[in-house]
Design a protein around this motif. Structure first.
Motif, short mmCIF file in Angstrom:
data_model
loop_
_atom_site.label_atom_id
_atom_site.label_comp_id
_atom_site.label_asym_id
_atom_site.label_seq_id
_atom_site.Cartn_x
_atom_site.Cartn_y
_atom_site.Cartn_z
N LEU A 1 1.05 -0.74 0.17
CA LEU A 1 0.05 -0.37 0.03
C LEU A 1 1.14 1.05 0.10
O LEU A 1 1.58 1.65 0.91
CB LEU A 1 -0.81 -0.02 1.15
N GLU A 2 0.43 1.97 -1.68
CA GLU A 2 1.20 2.85 -0.98
C GLU A 2 0.04 4.53 0.31
O GLU A 2 -0.94 4.32 -0.38
CB GLU A 2 1.80 4.13 -1.92
N LEU A 3 0.75 4.57 0.87
CA LEU A 3 0.28 5.29 1.39
C LEU A 3 -0.05 7.34 2.36
O LEU A 3 1.11 7.67 1.88
CB LEU A 3 0.67 5.03 3.54
N ALA A 4 -1.13 7.74 2.14
CA ALA A 4 -1.08 9.59 2.25
C ALA A 4 -2.30 9.01 2.02
O ALA A 4 -3.24 8.84 2.34
CB ALA A 4 -0.93 9.63 0.70
N GLY A 5 -2.66 10.87 3.14
CA GLY A 5 -3.74 11.21 3.99
C GLY A 5 -4.41 12.53 3.23
O GLY A 5 -5.53 12.44 3.89
N GLU A 6 -3.25 13.11 2.98
CA GLU A 6 -4.12 14.13 2.36
C GLU A 6 -3.15 14.45 1.14
O GLU A 6 -1.89 14.25 1.23
CB GLU A 6 -3.54 15.34 3.95
N ALA A 7 -3.63 15.46 0.22
CA ALA A 7 -3.13 16.15 -0.96
C ALA A 7 -3.53 17.89 -1.37
O ALA A 7 -5.11 17.66 -1.74
CB ALA A 7 -3.73 15.00 -1.95
N ILE A 8 -2.98 18.43 -0.64
CA ILE A 8 -3.49 19.74 -1.03
C ILE A 8 -2.03 21.04 -1.55
O ILE A 8 -1.23 19.98 -0.69
CB ILE A 8 -3.02 20.83 0.53
#
Length: 306
Positions: A209-216
Motif C-alpha cells: 500500500l502506498e500511504l497518504a492521507g492528504e493532498a493539498i
C-alpha cells in the motif's frame, strides 16, 4: 485477531515505530520494543504504557535473534544513513535483511515493513535499499505486508534540515512545486495500517500500500498552518540550482517530482480501509498546532523579541 505473543517493534523510539507500538498497545496487542537504551525517555515511556523492552541493535544479528524469540510478528523500519551525497542504501538493506533472518530463525510468522512511496526510478528517491528489503521479505516464506508512506506531516517539525520544517520568519522551503497537490500522511495513520495488518495477517499477506492521507498544494498547506498557529507561514519552492547545490540526491529528486507528478497514493481507497484517515487540519487540531508553535519558539534566539 489478538495473540498472547507480542509484536516486536524495531525503531520503537522513533516516529513510526513509536506510533505503532502505542497503537498496538491501545488496541490490546502485546508489544516488545527493540531499544538500545532502556533508560532513554522514549523507552521508559513505552514501558509505562505496557511494552516489554528488549535491548538490541540492528547491526548486531545475535541480539536480533534474542529479541525476536517468542514473538509472533515484527514491525520493520530499519534506519538509513543519509547525507547530502544520498542514502546509505547498502547499510539499510543489510539491517533489514538481518531482521528478516532473525525472524525466520526464531519462528516469527509475519513482518510488516514500512519503506517509502514510489514516484519513479529506485535510485532517485532513496528507494534501492528498501526495494532490496522488500524482495528479501517476499522470498522469506513469511507472511508480509509492505507499507510505502509519502512525506510525514510531522516533517513540519523538522529543524536544521536543508529542506522542510518551518524556519525563522515563517518560511517553509521544499522541493515540491508550489501549485501542485502534495501528498502527505500523519505518522499515526501509518501505525493504524500496520495494526490492521497485524490483526489479520492472512488478509494482508503480500499486500503493498502506498500511504497518504492528504493532498493539498504546499501554498495551501502553509496557509492552513498559519491560520492554525496565528502566525504568517509562507512556502518557498526551492530552485533546481539550490537543490543541486545541497546534493545530487535532492537535485535528482527535484527533477523526478516534476517528471512524474510526485506521489500517487489512492487516498479514497485508503480511507475505505481506515475511515479516520488524518487530514492536515485534523493533524493540527490533534496537537500539531502546539507542537509547531513549540518548535518555532524553541528555535528563536532568546535575545530576540517574539
Amino acid at each position: 485477531m489478538t495473540s498472547a505473543l507480542p509484536v516486536l517493534i524495531t525503531g520503537a523510539t522513533g516516529k513510526q515505530g513509536g506510533a505503532t507500538a502505542r497503537r498496538l498497545l491501545t488496541e490490546g496487542h502485546p508489544v516488545r520494543a527493540l531499544v538500545r537504551d532502556t533508560d532513554s525517555p522514549a523507552a521508559r515511556a513505552l514501558a509505562i504504557l505496557g511494552a516489554e523492552l528488549a535491548v538490541g541493535d540492528l547491526d548486531d544479528p545475535a541480539s536480533l535473534r534474542v529479541a525476536a524469540a517468542g514473538t509472533r510478528a515484527v514491525f520493520l523500519v530499519p534506519p538509513a544513513d543519509y547525507s547530502a551525497e544520498g542514502w546509505g542504501e547498502g547499510t539499510e538493506a543489510r539491517r533489514g535483511t538481518a531482521v528478516i533472518d532473525a525472524a525466520r530463525a526464531t519462528g516469527v510468522e509475519q513482518i510488516v515493513f514500512t519503506g517509502v512511496a514510489t514516484m519513479g526510478a529506485a535510485q532517485s528517491w532513496g528507494q534501492e535499499g528498501k526495494r532490496q528489503i522488500e524482495a528479501t521479505m517476499a522470498e522469506s516464506g513469511l507472511r508480509y505486508t509492505v507499507l510505502r508512506p509519502v512525506r510525514f506531516m510531522e516533517n513540519y517539525l523538522l529543524h536544521g534540515s536543508p529542506v522542510d520544517g518551518i524556519r525563522e520568519g515563517g518560511e517553509h522551503a521544499h522541493l515540491f512545486p508550489a501549485d501542485r497537490p502534495l501528498q502527505m500522511i500523519a505518522v499515526d495513520d501509518i501505525a493504524a495500517f500496520a495494526t490492521l495488518a497485524f490483526a489479520d495477517p492472512d488478509t494482508w499477506h503480500a499486500r503493498t500500500l502506498e500511504l497518504a492521507g492528504e493532498a493539498i498544494t504546499p501554498v495551501e498547506a502553509a496557509a492552513t498552518i498559519g491560520a492554525a498557529i496565528g502566525r504568517p507561514i509562507h512556502y518557498r519552492e526551492v530552485t533546481e540550482e539550490e537543490a543541486d547545490a545541497i546534493g545530487p540526491q535532492l537535485g535528482n529528486t527535484w527533477r523526478l517530482i516534476r517528471e512524474t507528478g510526485g506521489w500517487h497514493a489512492d487516498i479514497p481507497a485508503l480511507r475505505s480501509l481506515h475511515p479516520e484517515l488524518t487530514s492536515l487540519r485534523d493533524w493540527l487540531a490533534r496537537g500539531g498546532t502546539q507542537r509547531i508553535l513549540d518548535r518555532i519558539d524553541a528555535t528563536v534566539p532568546a535575545s530576540r523579541p517574539r
